[in-house]
Design an enzyme around this catalytic site. Structure first.
Site, mmCIF file in Angstrom:
data_model
loop_
_atom_site.group_PDB
_atom_site.id
_atom_site.type_symbol
_atom_site.label_atom_id
_atom_site.label_comp_id
_atom_site.label_asym_id
_atom_site.label_seq_id
_atom_site.Cartn_x
_atom_site.Cartn_y
_atom_site.Cartn_z
ATOM 1 N N LYS A 124 -23.803 -61.357 77.706
ATOM 2 C CA LYS A 124 -24.529 -62.187 76.737
ATOM 3 C C LYS A 124 -25.314 -61.263 75.810
ATOM 4 O O LYS A 124 -25.925 -60.287 76.273
ATOM 5 C CB LYS A 124 -25.470 -63.146 77.485
ATOM 6 C CG LYS A 124 -26.187 -64.159 76.613
ATOM 7 C CD LYS A 124 -26.983 -65.146 77.481
ATOM 8 C CE LYS A 124 -27.733 -66.192 76.682
ATOM 9 N NZ LYS A 124 -28.476 -67.146 77.529
ATOM 10 N N SER A 137 -27.591 -72.099 76.716
ATOM 11 C CA SER A 137 -27.483 -71.208 75.593
ATOM 12 C C SER A 137 -26.429 -70.119 75.765
ATOM 13 O O SER A 137 -26.066 -69.471 74.787
ATOM 14 C CB SER A 137 -28.829 -70.532 75.334
ATOM 15 O OG SER A 137 -29.205 -69.729 76.437
ATOM 16 N N SER A 154 -29.396 -72.454 81.200
ATOM 17 C CA SER A 154 -28.430 -71.870 80.264
ATOM 18 C C SER A 154 -27.235 -71.174 80.883
ATOM 19 O O SER A 154 -26.315 -70.787 80.161
ATOM 20 C CB SER A 154 -29.126 -70.886 79.333
ATOM 21 O OG SER A 154 -29.792 -71.601 78.336
HETATM 22 N N1 GLN Z 1 -31.651 -75.539 77.045
HETATM 23 C C1 GLN Z 1 -32.879 -74.939 77.483
HETATM 24 C C2 GLN Z 1 -33.692 -74.513 76.286
HETATM 25 O O1 GLN Z 1 -33.284 -74.789 75.228
HETATM 26 C C3 GLN Z 1 -32.599 -73.808 78.410
HETATM 27 C C4 GLN Z 1 -32.386 -72.515 77.756
HETATM 28 C C5 GLN Z 1 -32.131 -71.407 78.701
HETATM 29 O O2 GLN Z 1 -31.948 -71.603 79.910
HETATM 30 N N2 GLN Z 1 -32.145 -70.201 78.168
HETATM 31 O O3 GLN Z 1 -34.716 -73.928 76.386
#
Ligand code: GLN
Length: 486
Positions: free
Chosen positions: A79, A154, A178
């Site tokens: 990532k 994400s 995410s």
């Molecule tokens: N969807 C969550 C957010 O927008 C989780 C993001 C994540 O785990 N990095 O913060």
């Protein structure tokens, strides 16, 4: 099945039996990336030569008859919020578009020691903020099962890469879901270990008390192997745990007789799609058949998780992202009259809308007049939610729930409605608040052939029970060999 669609364990066998070379495997992966990356939007940058050089080292070892680590020679994608020397680490943000990492994250050091070829850096929601991967400053990622659907976020690029067999393995980061959410939407395994198990040194921080790095794979066995490769104490991360990781991958078994499985009833209510409930029911029956005992567990405070998370995470993010001011990293706005103007213009031009929204929310929650009402309250509730989960683990060994109340949704269907987007995280956030390990694994498909994910949660440090239960279910269901038609 095509070579690239196989699991890492199968590819490892093919390598040591000399059916293929590591270089051939890496070249096959590169070819597939060149064919599909534009369609899927998976990668921000490539490190093909690095991967080729690693593969050659693996082939030399095999030729000499030396034993190689389990994941040596198996293509992996990183990532793009993890640092690797000499590569751009953009976080899919304009503000870091040209930032080059001066050092390796600890997970990268470990991958290099294990001769895992890293083939590139994957697209994400800007600074890992999002649930659909539409918040990337560069381009959205698409779901390999249906190009009009989101892959989840994400870590959408990392999930799509493994799902579409561009790479066999990838890493993501999970602050509120995410890793698990995109794993669920893309039909693969995604695992967030216990907070502190995997070093975060070299991961660009989003919300430091929640962030955790973890694997995306096609099977539970691969998940255990990659977890073991990256986990362990690191003096460079002050939250890293000084504990043995152990060997889980060689000891997975289908024997789960007597395992106590708790079903989180609060996450199986009206908001959850019928097809997901039905698939989970099927998994429950499978667990029973294997000799597990099923119990219903109520966690009434879970419904407050989203509210708590979006205070705590944004508060920490507003502090962590203060460092991106045009002085030290990446982008700097031009034609400014003074320092303050340079700061404000750099941040105004460099950050996208969602990141700005979070910085404002977090700064507000931490401001002196509102700290007690918002931030302190959220921390208190976080403790109560964690206590509830820990209490549940006195009655059961694992908890199960949907990873998400729905399967992957259409691109652009929630992009302009942040609250709707935040609601997709309802089932994944509690494990981050409590720091417990949790994974998502494929258990079925909806009527449009979109994957359905089951979430399994265990108590702190009990990765062994978690992965073993998941392995038993996976082997019995037998759907983990399904791949998208792309
Ligand atoms: N969807 C969550 C957010 O927008 C989780 C993001 C994540 O785990 N990095 O913060």
């Amino acid at each position: 099945m095509e070579l690239l669609e196989k699991t890492a364990a199968e590819q490892h066998k093919a390598l040591i039996n000399k059916e293929i070379s590591a270089l051939e495997l890496v070249e096959a992966s590169i070819n597939r990336i060149e064919k599909l990356d534009n369609t899927l939007g998976t990668f921000n940058s490539f490190t093909f030569d690095e991967a080729r050089n690693t593969a050659k080292k693996v082939d030399e070892k095999i030729a000499k008859g030396e034993t190689i680590p389990k994941l040596a020679g198996i293509p992996l994608a990183l990532k793009d919020n993890m640092n690797m020397t000499g590569t751009k680490t953009t976080c899919s943000s304009k503000i870091l578009e040209n930032f080059v990492s001066p050092y390796d994250a600890t997970i990268v050091t470990k991958l290099k020691e294990n001769l895992v070829p890293i083939i590139g850096k994957t697209n994400l929601d800007e600074f890992a903020m999002g649930s659909s991967n539409e918040n990337s400053a560069f381009r959205p990622v698409k779901n390999p099962y249906n190009l009009s659907k989101v892959p989840g976020g994400s870590s959408g690029g990392s999930a799509a890469a493994v799902s579409a067999s561009l790479s066999t393995l990838s890493l993501g980061s999970d602050t509120g879901g995410s890793i698990r959410l995109p794993a669920s939407f893309c039909g693969i395994v995604g695992f967030k270990p216990t907070y502190g198990r995997v070093s975060r040194y070299g991961l660009v921080a989003f919300a430091s008390s929640l962030d955790q790095i973890g694997p995306f794979t096609k099977s539970i066995e691969d998940c255990a192997s990659l977890y073991e490769t990256i986990a362990g104490y690191d003096e460079k991360d002050s939250t890293s745990l000084k504990l043995e990781v152990g060997n889980i991958s060689d000891n997975l078994s289908k024997d789960i007789k007597g395992l106590k499985v708790g079903v989180i009833s609060d996450l199986m209510g009206d908001g959850t799609a019928d097809c997901i409930k039905a698939s989970i029911q099927n998994s429950i029956e499978t667990f029973k058949k294997l000799g597990a005992e099923i119990k219903e567990i109520n966690l009434p405070l879970v419904k407050h998780s989203i509210g708590v998370y979006y205070i705590v995470a944004t508060a920490e993010a507003s502090s962590n992202l203060a460092r991106f001011d045009g002085v030290r990293y990446g982008f700097r706005a031009q034609n400014c009259q003074n320092l303050l103007e340079m700061y404000t213009k750099t941040r105004a031009q460099g950050f996208g809308d969602e990141v700005k929204r979070r910085i404002m929310l977090g700064t507000y929650a931490l401001s002196s007049g509102y700290y007690d009402a918002y931030y302190k309250k959220a921390q208190q509730l976080r403790r109560l939610i964690a206590n509830d989960l820990n209490e549940a683990f006195k009655q059961v060994d694992i908890l199960i729930a949907p990873t998400c109340p729905t399967t992957a949704f259409d691109l652009n269907s929630k992009a302009n409605d942040p609250l709707q987007m935040y609601l997709t995280d309802i089932a994944t956030i509690p494990s981050n608040l409590a720091g417990v390990p949790a994974l998502s694994m494929p258990i079925g498909f909806d009527k449009d052939n979109m994957p359905i994910g089951l979430q399994i949660i265990a108590k702190q440090l009990d990765e062994k029970t978690l992965l073993n239960s998941a392995f038993a279910l996976e082997q019995e269901l037998g759907i983990y060999t399904k791949r998208p038609n792309i």
